[in-house]
Design a protein around this motif. Sequence first.
Motif, PDB file in Angstrom:
ATOM      1  N   GLY A 256       5.821  -2.425 -14.248  1.00 54.63           N
ATOM      2  CA  GLY A 256       5.342  -2.276 -12.878  1.00 54.63           C
ATOM      3  C   GLY A 256       5.948  -1.062 -12.206  1.00 54.63           C
ATOM      4  N   PHE A 257       7.217  -0.789 -12.494  1.00 55.53           N
ATOM      5  CA  PHE A 257       7.892   0.357 -11.900  1.00 55.53           C
ATOM      6  C   PHE A 257       7.235   1.663 -12.329  1.00 55.53           C
ATOM      7  CE2 PHE A 257      11.508   3.462 -12.416  1.00 55.53           C
ATOM      8  CZ  PHE A 257      11.622   3.777 -11.066  1.00 55.53           C
ATOM      9  N   GLN A 258       6.999   1.836 -13.636  1.00 55.98           N
ATOM     10  CA  GLN A 258       6.427   3.105 -14.075  1.00 55.98           C
ATOM     11  C   GLN A 258       5.014   3.294 -13.540  1.00 55.98           C
ATOM     12  OE1 GLN A 258       6.181   3.469 -18.369  1.00 55.98           O
ATOM     13  NE2 GLN A 258       4.165   2.547 -18.421  1.00 55.98           N
ATOM     14  N   ASN A 259       4.295   2.207 -13.258  1.00 54.37           N
ATOM     15  CA  ASN A 259       2.956   2.330 -12.692  1.00 54.37           C
ATOM     16  C   ASN A 259       2.985   2.777 -11.240  1.00 54.37           C
ATOM     17  OD1 ASN A 259       1.302   1.848 -14.844  1.00 54.37           O
ATOM     18  ND2 ASN A 259       0.434  -0.052 -14.070  1.00 54.37           N
ATOM     19  N   ALA A 334      21.395  -2.203  -7.335  1.00 50.13           N
ATOM     20  CA  ALA A 334      20.319  -1.617  -8.144  1.00 50.13           C
ATOM     21  C   ALA A 334      18.950  -1.886  -7.538  1.00 50.13           C
ATOM     22  CB  ALA A 334      20.388  -2.140  -9.583  1.00 50.13           C
ATOM     23  N   ILE A 335      18.840  -1.622  -6.227  1.00 51.51           N
ATOM     24  CA  ILE A 335      17.574  -1.788  -5.524  1.00 51.51           C
ATOM     25  C   ILE A 335      17.176  -0.441  -4.915  1.00 51.51           C
ATOM     26  CG2 ILE A 335      16.365  -2.908  -3.600  1.00 51.51           C
ATOM     27  CD1 ILE A 335      18.221  -5.300  -3.958  1.00 51.51           C
ATOM     28  N   LEU A 336      15.947  -0.042  -5.178  1.00 51.79           N
ATOM     29  CA  LEU A 336      15.401   1.192  -4.622  1.00 51.79           C
ATOM     30  C   LEU A 336      14.023   0.904  -4.057  1.00 51.79           C
ATOM     31  CD1 LEU A 336      15.530   4.354  -4.327  1.00 51.79           C
ATOM     32  CD2 LEU A 336      14.330   4.449  -6.534  1.00 51.79           C
ATOM     33  N   ALA A 337      13.772   1.379  -2.848  1.00 47.29           N
ATOM     34  CA  ALA A 337      12.446   1.242  -2.235  1.00 47.29           C
ATOM     35  C   ALA A 337      11.916   2.629  -1.887  1.00 47.29           C
ATOM     36  CB  ALA A 337      12.508   0.369  -0.986  1.00 47.29           C
ATOM     37  N   PHE A 338      10.640   2.839  -2.163  1.00 45.14           N
ATOM     38  CA  PHE A 338      10.021   4.124  -1.864  1.00 45.14           C
ATOM     39  C   PHE A 338       8.589   3.903  -1.382  1.00 45.14           C
ATOM     40  CE2 PHE A 338       9.761   3.180  -6.369  1.00 45.14           C
ATOM     41  CZ  PHE A 338       8.446   3.439  -6.724  1.00 45.14           C
ATOM     42  N   MET A 339       8.106   4.878  -0.642  1.00 44.72           N
ATOM     43  CA  MET A 339       6.791   4.788  -0.020  1.00 44.72           C
ATOM     44  C   MET A 339       5.833   5.774  -0.686  1.00 44.72           C
ATOM     45  SD  MET A 339       5.871   2.925   2.730  1.00 44.72           S
ATOM     46  CE  MET A 339       7.207   2.995   3.910  1.00 44.72           C
ATOM     47  N   ARG A 340       4.602   5.324  -0.900  1.00 43.34           N
ATOM     48  CA  ARG A 340       3.491   6.195  -1.307  1.00 43.34           C
ATOM     49  C   ARG A 340       2.366   5.914  -0.333  1.00 43.34           C
ATOM     50  NH1 ARG A 340       3.282   7.184  -7.156  1.00 43.34           N
ATOM     51  NH2 ARG A 340       2.237   9.038  -6.365  1.00 43.34           N
ATOM     52  N   TRP A 341       1.614   6.923   0.077  1.00 46.49           N
ATOM     53  CA  TRP A 341       0.650   6.680   1.147  1.00 46.49           C
ATOM     54  C   TRP A 341      -0.529   7.644   1.130  1.00 46.49           C
ATOM     55  CZ3 TRP A 341       5.311   9.086   1.704  1.00 46.49           C
ATOM     56  CH2 TRP A 341       5.307  10.381   2.224  1.00 46.49           C
ATOM     57  N   ALA A 347       1.877   2.184   0.690  1.00 47.90           N
ATOM     58  CA  ALA A 347       2.374   1.269  -0.332  1.00 47.90           C
ATOM     59  C   ALA A 347       3.893   1.346  -0.344  1.00 47.90           C
ATOM     60  CB  ALA A 347       1.808   1.631  -1.699  1.00 47.90           C
ATOM     61  N   LEU A 348       4.533   0.199  -0.125  1.00 47.66           N
ATOM     62  CA  LEU A 348       5.984   0.099  -0.176  1.00 47.66           C
ATOM     63  C   LEU A 348       6.357  -0.518  -1.518  1.00 47.66           C
ATOM     64  CD1 LEU A 348       8.824   0.199   1.157  1.00 47.66           C
ATOM     65  CD2 LEU A 348       8.352  -2.112   2.036  1.00 47.66           C
ATOM     66  N   CYS A 349       7.037   0.256  -2.354  1.00 51.58           N
ATOM     67  CA  CYS A 349       7.389  -0.184  -3.700  1.00 51.58           C
ATOM     68  C   CYS A 349       8.882  -0.488  -3.748  1.00 51.58           C
ATOM     69  CB  CYS A 349       7.045   0.903  -4.713  1.00 51.58           C
ATOM     70  SG  CYS A 349       5.340   1.519  -4.600  1.00 51.58           S
ATOM     71  N   ILE A 350       9.235  -1.707  -4.162  1.00 49.80           N
ATOM     72  CA  ILE A 350      10.625  -2.144  -4.201  1.00 49.80           C
ATOM     73  C   ILE A 350      10.966  -2.562  -5.627  1.00 49.80           C
ATOM     74  CG2 ILE A 350      12.353  -3.691  -3.228  1.00 49.80           C
ATOM     75  CD1 ILE A 350      10.335  -4.250  -0.927  1.00 49.80           C
ATOM     76  N   VAL A 351      11.905  -1.846  -6.242  1.00 48.47           N
ATOM     77  CA  VAL A 351      12.303  -2.191  -7.601  1.00 48.47           C
ATOM     78  C   VAL A 351      13.742  -2.698  -7.585  1.00 48.47           C
ATOM     79  CG1 VAL A 351      13.051   0.170  -8.140  1.00 48.47           C
ATOM     80  CG2 VAL A 351      12.435  -1.381  -9.994  1.00 48.47           C
ATOM     81  N   SER A 413      12.910  -7.366 -10.808  1.00 48.89           N
ATOM     82  CA  SER A 413      11.556  -7.479 -10.256  1.00 48.89           C
ATOM     83  C   SER A 413      11.016  -6.150  -9.758  1.00 48.89           C
ATOM     84  CB  SER A 413      11.549  -8.479  -9.102  1.00 48.89           C
ATOM     85  OG  SER A 413      12.400  -8.043  -8.046  1.00 48.89           O
ATOM     86  N   MET A 414       9.706  -6.114  -9.662  1.00 51.55           N
ATOM     87  CA  MET A 414       8.983  -5.015  -9.024  1.00 51.55           C
ATOM     88  C   MET A 414       8.033  -5.626  -8.014  1.00 51.55           C
ATOM     89  SD  MET A 414       8.587  -1.703  -9.000  1.00 51.55           S
ATOM     90  CE  MET A 414       7.735  -1.034  -7.577  1.00 51.55           C
ATOM     91  N   LEU A 415       8.187  -5.237  -6.739  1.00 48.89           N
ATOM     92  CA  LEU A 415       7.365  -5.740  -5.656  1.00 48.89           C
ATOM     93  C   LEU A 415       6.608  -4.570  -5.017  1.00 48.89           C
ATOM     94  CD1 LEU A 415      10.090  -7.908  -3.889  1.00 48.89           C
ATOM     95  CD2 LEU A 415       8.392  -8.741  -5.518  1.00 48.89           C
ATOM     96  N   VAL A 416       5.346  -4.805  -4.674  1.00 42.62           N
ATOM     97  CA  VAL A 416       4.571  -3.797  -3.939  1.00 42.62           C
ATOM     98  C   VAL A 416       3.933  -4.461  -2.740  1.00 42.62           C
ATOM     99  CG1 VAL A 416       2.694  -2.118  -4.025  1.00 42.62           C
ATOM    100  CG2 VAL A 416       4.065  -2.539  -6.079  1.00 42.62           C
ATOM    101  N   TYR A 417       4.212  -3.879  -1.552  1.00 39.34           N
ATOM    102  CA  TYR A 417       3.620  -4.334  -0.295  1.00 39.34           C
ATOM    103  C   TYR A 417       2.701  -3.246   0.241  1.00 39.34           C
ATOM    104  CZ  TYR A 417       6.823  -8.315   0.077  1.00 39.34           C
ATOM    105  OH  TYR A 417       7.489  -9.488  -0.129  1.00 39.34           O
ATOM    106  N   LEU A 418       1.594  -3.654   0.855  1.00 39.54           N
ATOM    107  CA  LEU A 418       0.648  -2.715   1.447  1.00 39.54           C
ATOM    108  C   LEU A 418       0.522  -2.934   2.941  1.00 39.54           C
ATOM    109  CD1 LEU A 418      -2.271  -2.835  -1.183  1.00 39.54           C
ATOM    110  CD2 LEU A 418      -0.303  -1.283  -1.128  1.00 39.54           C
TER     111      LEU A 418
END
Length: 420
Positions: A256-259, A334-341, A347-351, A413-418
């Motif tokens: 999920g992270f690499q996607n 070991a938590i990183l969150a990044f935004m793509r838009w 899209a908020l991606c939390i790994v 885990s890999m979480l994605v919020y929109l």
Amino acid sequence: MPTAEFGGIWGYNSRQLMASHGPWGSAADMRAMVERAHSLGMAVLFDVVLNHGSAKMNVLWNWDGFGPDNCGGIFFEGEKDTPWGKRFAFHKPEVQDYLKQACRVWIEEYGVDGLRFDSVHNMPWWLLQQMTFELKSHYPNKILIAEITPENPQVINDAGFHSCWLHATHFDGIKIMKGCDGGGDPGKRIGMLKNMVAPHGFGNIGGVHSAMGSHDQIGDRDHGKQDGHGTHRHFVSRWGGKGNWHARTQCRAWFGFQNCCKGLPMTFMGTENLQEDWWHVDKHHRMNWGLVEGADPQTMEMRAFVTASNKLRISCEALTRDDVKFVHEDGQNAILAFMRWTQDVAALCIVHFGEGQWENDGYGVSTTWGGGRTWKLALNSQAKEFGGWDGSSTPEAKADDSGKIMVNIPKWSMLVYLSS
């Protein structure tokens, strides 16, 4: 992997660059395969090996009787050896034209959608520039990918390729998982993850990466002992095997992270089925279709997640755009969150690559996207249908005035919020 007629076993020792590999079928069979893939909505890329040629049973090598000192004759004379074979005689215009036409034949005669060039660091830079210029002028809609070691964005910016094959993603992932070579240091670990999300110097399609390994890291030509340490393995086998819950959930998180990262994600066959051990061309280690045909429950969970993750990437334009913003860094956990838009959706991606766990909406993630927004869960690698559990994630979260949301963070885990 290479489809031109070759010696050896994996295709990387070319003999005839314009002929399809006979033991796999005829040229018509290969054309039919490409056409069938296109009818199913799939693009096809071929791997080309232009940096060296095979000395064994190669009519090019034997064309004029080798010449003195086993120089390889007119196609190879005057060039140096590589660890895999002798380089082509790149200084000869006739050989240059042969290599260029070898690229064009796959596009014109077989209709492939792009080419992956093997080991271009063993070819002259000026020749790469010529080849990419000519190919792009004739076929502007085809993608050209280069493998270069060490990885270098100049292969895109100057040599003219569209993308670069990235090995570092996989090796940095191994360091993080093992906690070695900086992977156990909170700051360095976050730095590695950030460089996977947005590789330095590479645009959105500039990097082709496989966090879970490619044929180079999964393939093994010596009965599982290629490097003496048994590390050439499918990703799930590195961490305990398909029967290990942690290994399965780690595979989902990394997939999920690499996607969600910039670049073009790549998955080596069998990874989506939690295939174990190593890959080889022998009958015992090829693609194990039995996992799917037998409806192995653990394989089905992984496939369900792969499907959901791929569908999200395809349907959410934000995950394929060039923009990335890092909004939350927690190296200790070991938590990183990044935004793509895009203009319409974020899209908020939390790994999370660790054993910690936060329930009852107990973890705060900064979004920096403005207060009052509602974020809806689009993907959770620890959902029950994928092998996780009910209640592992927060279905919906509203940001406070600072833009922070409070959510559950399951382990590995890999979480994605929109949010729109």
